[in-house]
Every structure is written in C-alpha cells, then in structure tokens.
Design an enzyme around this catalytic site. Structure first.
Site, PDB file in Angstrom:
ATOM      1  N   GLY A 220       0.845  -1.206   0.000  1.00  0.00           N
ATOM      2  CA  GLY A 220       0.000   0.000   0.000  1.00  0.00           C
ATOM      3  C   GLY A 220       0.873   1.245   0.000  1.00  0.00           C
ATOM      4  O   GLY A 220       1.886   1.289   0.698  1.00  0.00           O
TER       5      GLY A 220
ATOM      6  N   GLU B 229       5.215  -5.441   5.887  1.00  0.00           N
ATOM      7  CA  GLU B 229       5.518  -6.848   6.202  1.00  0.00           C
ATOM      8  C   GLU B 229       5.573  -7.741   4.952  1.00  0.00           C
ATOM      9  O   GLU B 229       6.398  -8.661   4.894  1.00  0.00           O
ATOM     10  CB  GLU B 229       4.493  -7.420   7.200  1.00  0.00           C
ATOM     11  CG  GLU B 229       3.067  -7.218   6.776  1.00  0.00           C
ATOM     12  CD  GLU B 229       2.096  -8.268   7.336  1.00  0.00           C
ATOM     13  OE1 GLU B 229       0.900  -7.987   7.321  1.00  0.00           O
ATOM     14  OE2 GLU B 229       2.525  -9.353   7.754  1.00  0.00           O
TER      15      GLU B 229
ATOM     16  N   THR C  82       4.522   1.875   6.429  1.00  0.00           N
ATOM     17  CA  THR C  82       3.105   1.514   6.507  1.00  0.00           C
ATOM     18  C   THR C  82       2.392   2.553   7.368  1.00  0.00           C
ATOM     19  O   THR C  82       2.906   2.942   8.419  1.00  0.00           O
ATOM     20  CB  THR C  82       2.828   0.114   7.094  1.00  0.00           C
ATOM     21  OG1 THR C  82       1.434   0.041   7.441  1.00  0.00           O
ATOM     22  CG2 THR C  82       3.623  -0.214   8.345  1.00  0.00           C
TER      23      THR C  82
ATOM     24  N   ASP D  74      -0.074   1.858   8.977  1.00  0.00           N
ATOM     25  CA  ASP D  74      -0.603   1.105  10.134  1.00  0.00           C
ATOM     26  C   ASP D  74       0.365   1.095  11.326  1.00  0.00           C
ATOM     27  O   ASP D  74      -0.041   0.766  12.436  1.00  0.00           O
ATOM     28  CB  ASP D  74      -0.901  -0.345   9.733  1.00  0.00           C
ATOM     29  CG  ASP D  74      -2.113  -0.458   8.817  1.00  0.00           C
ATOM     30  OD1 ASP D  74      -2.711   0.576   8.486  1.00  0.00           O
ATOM     31  OD2 ASP D  74      -2.459  -1.591   8.430  1.00  0.00           O
TER      32      ASP D  74
ATOM     33  N   HIS E 196      -9.138   5.454   2.122  1.00  0.00           N
ATOM     34  CA  HIS E 196      -7.835   5.772   1.522  1.00  0.00           C
ATOM     35  C   HIS E 196      -7.430   7.239   1.639  1.00  0.00           C
ATOM     36  O   HIS E 196      -6.283   7.579   1.338  1.00  0.00           O
ATOM     37  CB  HIS E 196      -7.816   5.312   0.066  1.00  0.00           C
ATOM     38  CG  HIS E 196      -7.855   3.817  -0.048  1.00  0.00           C
ATOM     39  ND1 HIS E 196      -9.026   3.109   0.035  1.00  0.00           N
ATOM     40  CD2 HIS E 196      -6.865   2.908  -0.171  1.00  0.00           C
ATOM     41  CE1 HIS E 196      -8.769   1.819  -0.058  1.00  0.00           C
ATOM     42  NE2 HIS E 196      -7.468   1.661  -0.181  1.00  0.00           N
TER      43      HIS E 196
ATOM     44  N   GLN F   4      -6.788   8.543   4.213  1.00  0.00           N
ATOM     45  CA  GLN F   4      -5.716   8.496   5.233  1.00  0.00           C
ATOM     46  C   GLN F   4      -4.339   8.207   4.619  1.00  0.00           C
ATOM     47  O   GLN F   4      -3.313   8.423   5.244  1.00  0.00           O
ATOM     48  CB  GLN F   4      -6.006   7.401   6.259  1.00  0.00           C
ATOM     49  CG  GLN F   4      -7.239   7.665   7.076  1.00  0.00           C
ATOM     50  CD  GLN F   4      -7.808   6.394   7.705  1.00  0.00           C
ATOM     51  OE1 GLN F   4      -7.524   6.099   8.841  1.00  0.00           O
ATOM     52  NE2 GLN F   4      -8.583   5.637   6.947  1.00  0.00           N
ATOM     53  N   ARG F   5      -4.328   7.660   3.411  1.00  0.00           N
ATOM     54  CA  ARG F   5      -3.040   7.322   2.774  1.00  0.00           C
ATOM     55  C   ARG F   5      -2.627   8.348   1.735  1.00  0.00           C
ATOM     56  O   ARG F   5      -1.504   8.286   1.229  1.00  0.00           O
ATOM     57  CB  ARG F   5      -3.162   5.960   2.088  1.00  0.00           C
ATOM     58  CG  ARG F   5      -3.162   4.801   3.019  1.00  0.00           C
ATOM     59  CD  ARG F   5      -2.484   3.574   2.488  1.00  0.00           C
ATOM     60  NE  ARG F   5      -2.687   3.259   1.113  1.00  0.00           N
ATOM     61  CZ  ARG F   5      -3.236   2.120   0.660  1.00  0.00           C
ATOM     62  NH1 ARG F   5      -3.668   1.222   1.513  1.00  0.00           N
ATOM     63  NH2 ARG F   5      -3.339   1.881  -0.616  1.00  0.00           N
TER      64      ARG F   5
END
Ligand code: F6P
Length: 346
Positions: A15, A107, A129, A131, A276, A278-279
């Site tokens: 991502g 990961e 990431t 996350d 998305h 947020q990205r």
C-alpha cells in the site's frame, strides 16, 4: 566504505504511504554523492519480474519531497507465489546489472526481501506503513500523516455531531493493529476507541455513551479500526477476494457497529469511513524527515554491505535491525497506551 556497489535499485511495494517520495529522493541524493547510479524499479516486485525500471538522477527526484504516493508506483506482487515470476525476477536482477537493492515496504514486501536475502541477494530494507505495525521500529513513516488526517476528521465530526446531537462512528484504517485508531482517537478526544487487539463489547460502548448523556452531553464520537472484531477471527470483509499475500479487503465494521449502537441506545447514529484518504496527499513534516533519514541511512548500510538489515527508528536514533526480525511478528498496540486512552471513554 566497503561494498563496492556501482548500480543500486530501489523499489516501493505494498500500500502506498505518505513519505515514500522523501525516501526515494534521499536515496538518490545520498547514492549520487558516492557516484552510485540508481535504478528505480516500477511498481514494487512486479517491476523486477517485468524488467520495468528507470534511471533516477538528481533531476528526476527534484520537487517530489512534498508529494504523497510514490513516483515509482507500487503493487502487491508476491514473486514467491509463482516460480516463473521468481525466475524472471532473478534473471532481470542480473540483466539490469543491479549490485544491490533497497526495498521500501511493509511486512509483505519486506517478507519477500527476507527470502531473497536468504538466497544471497544484496538487499537493505526501509519500513513503511500507515498502520505502524512493523516490529523493530518505534514508528514507520506515513503513520503520522494518517493520524493527523484522522484527527482532523474527528475534529470536524465533533461540530456536526454536537449540532445534531448524534453518535458518530468513525472507521479508520488498521488491518491487524489499532495504532491509527488509538493515536487519532486520543488526539481527537474520542469517547470510545475500538481496536483489532480487543474484541468489541457493544454493551460497554453503549454504557459509555449513556454515561455521557447522563451528565448532559448529547453527542459522542466512537473511533473503530477497520480490523476490529466482535469476536476473535470475525473481521468484516468487503468481499472474499484475496490479494497476492492472502489478505482480504476489510470494511463494514463501522456500519455494523453504528447500527447496533442506534438500536441499543436509541440515539441517532451516523457512520464515516475514512478509507484511503488516510493514505493520500502530502506527508507531514515528521514523515518527510523520517523518510529522509531512513533513505540516507539505507544508502549508508548499502555502502557498508549490511545486507538483510532494515533501517529503523529507536528513540531518536536511526539504527540497523534485521529485516527478518522486523517481519516475523506484527507490532500490536501497546496496552499501557490503550489504558491511558480508556480513562477518557464515556
Ligand atoms: O496496509 C496499509 C493499509 O492501508 C491497511 O490499513 C488497509 O487494510 C489496506 O492497506 C488497504 O489496502 P488497499 O489499498 O489494497 O485497499
């Protein structure tokens, strides 16, 4: 300076995430200063499988520091799923004349890097990431930007929730770990935060909402991570399609929770799924600086020939750690932090 690398590859996989372009820029700037030429591999491991690469020089990375996404493109490609893809990746490594590679990913991308390192490929990793769930690093870049976007959204939802006396459920990203939910929820003053690490207890959430109403508040904000579950192993999925690394598309927990809250409390409830957003967009100053430091340090590890290492942030220092250790197990939300957030529930 011992590794004698003349031609270095760089790829971004998984991502996308704000801060990737600062890494690419820093790698090219630091490598060029050593006379190393850089090949940008397009779309993650897919670019190596398909021999899709471009030369990167100082001009090609000029003006990208503030841009979100990745100028190299990305994909979720797992070459270990198909022996033909793996063979082609290895052949293209040689044909592109790569002496070493910097793999920027989470990961999955770094999991592939670990396996290639075991096969003696010269790779250094950079963790990314939104996350923030990669082990062996205090933070990954992209996380701070995502948290700030989610926090700002929660701020905005407060005023409309308060005007209409509603419950607002905000679904944020976080597949396996609730870092974004906890940080954005704490920063935005959420009245309850739900994370994948702890099964959702709807009665507890409703009790917190009722408690607020009893003391005169007429609205509440509930933040839920997309990977949160009512009971273990029961994540809500958009569809059952799996990506190359076996992940399903998550989504729906916010709606399910919103319905239950409205039904049980009788308070009008609305649901916002941030997704998305947020990205996307420009990285925060923190993510630009972290990406830049990671990129510079990654080249320094290449110069020293520290293959199989990943750059990581520990305290305020950038240090090398093993890619294998970083990808072995995910970094879950710190329960001490969650307990602090819990003080403000209800
Ligand atoms: O891994 C980062 C992440 O944003 C997760 O939070 C989310 O579950 C996933 O990617 C979404 O992936 P996609 O971009 O494929 O929809």
């Amino acid at each position: 300076m011992t590794s004698q690398v003349e031609r270095l590859g760089i790829l971004t996989g998984g991502g996308d995430c704000p801060g990737l372009n600062p890494v690419i820029r820093a790698v090219v700037r630091r490598a060029s200063a050593e006379g190393i030429s850089v090949q940008g591999i397009r779309n993650g491991w897919k670019g190596l499988v398909e021999k899709d690469a471009i030369s990167l020089d100082l001009n090609s990375v000029s003006g990208i520091l503030h841009k979100g996404g990745t100028v190299l493109g990305t994909s979720r490609t797992n070459p270990y799923k198909d022996p033909k893809q793996l063979a082609s990746l290895k052949a293209n490594w040689t044909q592109l004349g790569l002496d070493a590679l910097i793999a920027v990913g989470g990961e999955d991308t770094l999991g592939v890097a670990t396996r290639l390192v075991q096969e003696k490929f010269k790779i250094v990793g950079v963790p990314k990431t939104i996350d923030n769930d990669l082990s062996e690093t205090d933070y990954t870049f992209g996380f701070d930007t995502a948290v700030n976007i989610a926090m700002e959204s929660i701020d905005r939802l407060h005023t409309t929730a308060e005007s209409h006396h509603r419950i607002m459920v905000v679904e944020v990203m976080g597949r396996h770990a609730g870092w974004i939910a906890v940080h954005a929820g704490m920063a935005g003053g959420a009245d309850f935060i739900l994370v994948p690490e702890i099964p959702i207890d709807v009665e507890e959430v409703c009790a917190a909402i009722r408690k607020r109403h009893e003391r005169g508040k007429t609205f509440s904000i509930i933040v839920v991570a997309e990977g949160a579950e009512f009971s273990k192993g029961q994540t809500l999925q958009k569809d059952r399609k799996l990506d190359a690394f076996g992940h399903v598309r998550l989504g729906g927990i916010g709606d399910a929770l919103g319905e239950l809250i409205e039904e049980k409390t009788g308070f009008e409830t609305r649901v916002t799924v941030l997704g998305h957003v947020q990205r996307g967009g420009s990285p925060t100053a923190f993510d630009r600086v972290l990406g830049t430091r990671f990129g510079v340090k990654a080249v320094e590890l290449v110069l020293k020939g520290e293959w199989g290492k990943m750059v990581s942030l520990k305290g305020n220092a950038i240090v090398p750690v093993s890619i294998e250790a970083a990808t072995k197990k995910l970094k879950k939300v710190d329960m001490e932090l969650y307990e602090i957030a819990r003080i403000f529930f209800g």
